[in-house]
Design an enzyme around this catalytic site. Structure first.
Site, mmCIF file in Angstrom:
data_model
loop_
_atom_site.group_PDB
_atom_site.id
_atom_site.type_symbol
_atom_site.label_atom_id
_atom_site.label_comp_id
_atom_site.label_asym_id
_atom_site.label_seq_id
_atom_site.Cartn_x
_atom_site.Cartn_y
_atom_site.Cartn_z
ATOM 1 N N LYS A 109 20.506 87.774 -51.620
ATOM 2 C CA LYS A 109 19.709 88.293 -52.724
ATOM 3 C C LYS A 109 18.237 88.081 -52.366
ATOM 4 O O LYS A 109 17.718 86.966 -52.444
ATOM 5 C CB LYS A 109 20.046 87.583 -54.039
ATOM 6 C CG LYS A 109 19.338 88.196 -55.241
ATOM 7 C CD LYS A 109 19.763 87.506 -56.534
ATOM 8 C CE LYS A 109 19.135 88.223 -57.720
ATOM 9 N NZ LYS A 109 17.673 88.200 -57.704
ATOM 10 N N LYS A 141 29.912 91.371 -54.757
ATOM 11 C CA LYS A 141 30.208 92.662 -55.365
ATOM 12 C C LYS A 141 31.639 93.088 -55.056
ATOM 13 O O LYS A 141 32.149 92.810 -53.969
ATOM 14 C CB LYS A 141 29.271 93.745 -54.808
ATOM 15 C CG LYS A 141 27.788 93.474 -54.939
ATOM 16 C CD LYS A 141 26.983 94.570 -54.246
ATOM 17 C CE LYS A 141 25.485 94.326 -54.363
ATOM 18 N NZ LYS A 141 24.692 95.342 -53.654
#
Length: 683
Positions: A116, A290
């Site tokens: 991230k 994800k």
């Protein structure tokens, strides 16, 4: 004359675009910044002299354009929603339970794990392959149109590298300033008497909101893609497919993204990513997990705030600025020469930090670290500290460059850099540092777990000539009288040491395999090999190809394992440990192999299956003699198409690959010929 100019302009554009791709997408530049600038200036000169050959897609227009008066607000076709954050692995596992409950599925799901990036969220849209606009996230529904500045961003090409572009492709990602560029930017600011920026994120956000694109370009903002928004004329089956396609189109994506079956495997890979934070040249404040399948994402949908199919596993960032007082070289168990920064002690996250690994020669050069430098040191999530960047604006001129040694500092032996790698190693097999570190690892908790055999005791026993190999550890019981003559080794201590050594003889085989210190083989890979082959001798018999076919092993680990067991040194180590009576494992009981109707065939599976999980179908294909692959190519023999088969099915038809059903695959175990989707037997 004009025709030759046109050809030179086209050639320069192709060459510049190629170098942009090498730099931003593939991270392997071939020329220096100065050489690149010369190419660009030559192109700009020719286009200025021959405006009839100018084009809005020319790389010369990456930096240019007139200042604007203000920003327009644009509505996102698909909202740019935020991501739910969690701060521990328990909450990540709760996310997995929630997702599977919503889907009403008991079996594990495929998840991707990626960094991230701590930057500014951005959406870049291409229409028929040409860059059309860029918009900030804003409130998620509406953002600012920053197209004029986005044209200057490294990693946002002005046109996609394809002859058949989709009608619309919206790419979402993160704009950021690399740590190395940020260090130079601060130094330039200080040189102009300006107050330096506090951090890369603030500098990035400010660059995107400048009205003059030339000023924005000076901050060298970059872009890494991580998701998609609105599209027309293109469809992706999985997130991994999407990222692969982006790179083919010339758009850089978040690095080191892989898919894993189940949340535990995803978290295990996440830990590896965390341990590799030091190698990144950008700020990271977490991981994003994800669902890999786009079909499952559609099923899961979103709340009003965030998608249900992803979660951000974040950590607190703890930083401090301190000084590098010295740099030394540490020689590891495989001969790796690791530079270590000795820091002026500083408190970070409640602990005093005085050392930080600089990892390898390339990392040292990338950071540009000198002895005496002020550096930013980070402990992300309270893990091992690493140097983030040098405070170049704090340099006084008294700092000293560190020269990486050309010979091993422990034994004076020759050193070589790994072929295609970054590590420099001592190649002297008798290097005392390698012996010391190898024995320390052999006796460690993650390997043979020998109580009482710590580094101080190992150094003492090596110095006295008792330890020259792994097997010597098990010969100590025959030298008790001589051992008692050593300092700080009384009868009770020796008794405990020998008891710990004796207990280690019966450790599980995977621990012994781990302890052998084979490159790339850690505890988890050792367990996989032990489960598959049962004994050390059975592993030693395998070909490199057979090892590579084992799930979770792959070609790199397979090559390393194969070379160890084929080398005379490896064979000698195994023979000595066998004589010492260590546990070499238990043979795995297997059913008869039976017929191999898929012998030599490459199979790709796509879509949802009803009879198999992904791991089961791979094992089934392997049992029938076939090789399970993840991508369709001309070498693919069969594509097994389940429900909602997507782009892989289209590609298979385009390449003329035989398409079969899950039932066809199932029947192959009985020797039935495969049937293509039209119902015609291949035979």
């Amino acid at each position: 004359m004009t025709e030759s100019v046109r050809k030179e302009i086209e050639e320069l554009r192709r060459e510049i675009e190629r170098h942009n791709r090498l730099y931003y997408v593939e991270a392997r530049p071939e020329i220096s910044d100065l050489e690149f600038d010369k190419l660009l200036k030559r192109l700009e000169k020719l286009e200025a002299e021959h405006p009839e050959y100018d084009s809005p897609d020319s790389p010369s227009h990456k930096v240019g354009g007139e200042p604007i008066e203000g920003f327009q607000t644009v509505e996102h076709i698909l909202p740019m929603l935020s991501i739910d954050n969690v701060y521990n692995t328990y909450a990540v596992r709760e996310f997995d339970v929630r997702v599977r409950k919503y889907l009403q599925r008991d079996e594990p799901l495929d998840y991707t794990v990626e960094y991230k990036i701590d930057g500014v969220a951005l959406s870049a849209t291409y229409e028929n392959g040409h860059f059309a606009r860029a918009v900030t996230r804003g409130d998620g529904r509406r953002g600012d149109d920053i197209t004029h500045n986005a044209r200057t961003i490294g990693g946002i090409p002005l046109r996609l590298q394809t002859d058949s572009p989709p009608a619309v492709l919206e790419i979402r990602g993160e704009a950021f300033i690399a740590n190395s560029d940020f260090a130079r930017l601060r130094a330039e600011q200080k040189g102009r008497g300006e107050t330096p920026f506090a951090n890369p994120r603030n500098a990035t956000a400010g660059a995107l909101k400048l009205l003059d694109p030339k000023e924005s370009a000076r901050r060298r903002v970059r872009f890494l893609a991580h998701g998609t928004g609105y599209t027309e004329g293109i469809w992706f089956e999985t997130h991994v497919d999407f990222l692969r396609t982006l790179r083919e189109l010339g758009v850089p994506a978040t690095p080191d993204v892989e898919a894993f079956r189940g949340i535990d495997a995803a978290l295990e890979h996440g830990q590896q990513l965390i341990e590799n934070l030091h190698a990144l040249d950008f700020e990271v404040d977490g991981l994003v997990i994800k669902a890999n399948s786009f079909d499952l994402r559609d099923e899961l949908g979103a709340t009003s705030k965030s998608p249900r199919w992803l979660i951000a596993y974040k950590w607190e960032k703890y930083e401090a600025v301190t000084q590098i007082e010295d740099i030394t070289i540490q020689v590891g168990k495989t001969g790796t020469l690791t530079p270590v920064a000795h820091l002026k002690p500083v408190e970070i996250a409640g602990t005093t930090v005085s050392r930080a690994s600089l990892h390898n020669r390339d990392e040292l050069e990338r950071l540009g670290v000198r002895i005496g430098d002020q550096v930013v040191v980070e402990k992300a999530g309270k893990i091992i500290p690493h140097v983030v960047r040098v405070q170049e604006d704090e340099r006084t001129g008294k700092e000293q460059e560190f020269e990486f040694p050309e010979r091993c500092p422990e034994c004076g032996g020759d050193v070589v850099q790994d072929e295609g790698g970054v590590y420099v190693r001592c190649i002297n097999p008798n290097c005392p540092a390698q012996l010391r570190e190898s024995l320390r690892f052999f006796a460690s908790r993650q390997a043979m777990d020998i109580e009482g055999l710590g580094i101080k005791r190992i150094e003492q026993l090596i110095g006295a000539g008792f330890l020259t190999s792994f097997a010597d550890v098990y010969r100590l019981k025959d030298k008790q009288e001589e051992l008692l003559e050593l300092e700080r080794l009384g009868e009770k201590s020796l008794e405990n040491l020998l008891a710990g050594i004796e207990e280690s003889r019966s450790r599980p085989m995977w621990r012994l395999l781990t302890a052998l210190n084979i490159r790339h083989v850690g505890a988890s890979n050792a367990q996989v090999l032990a489960d598959r082959f049962g004994t050390l001798d059975e592993i030693a018999k395998q070909s490199e190809e057979a090892l590579a076919e084992v799930h979770e092993i792959g070609p790199v680990i397979a090559k390393s394992v194969y070379e160890f067991f084929q080398a005379d040194v490896g064979k000698g180590i195994i023979d000595e440990l066998r004589e010492a009576g260590l546990n070499f494992g238990t043979p795995v009981e297997r059913q008869e192999d039976g017929p191999k109707p898929l012998e030599g065939k490459t199979i790709v599976v796509t879509g949802s299956l009803t009879k198999f999980t992904r791991d089961e179908v791979k094992e089934f294909i392997h049992r029938l003699g076939g090789k399970a692959s993840s991508s369709v190519s001309k070498k693919t023999d069969y594509l097994v198409a389940g429900e909602k088969a997507g782009s892989k099915l289209d590609k298979a038809k385009e390449l003329g690959v035989t398409v079969i059903s899950e039932q066809d695959l199932f029947e192959m175990a009985d020797g039935a010929p495969p049937v293509d989707e039209a119902g015609e037997s291949e035979a």
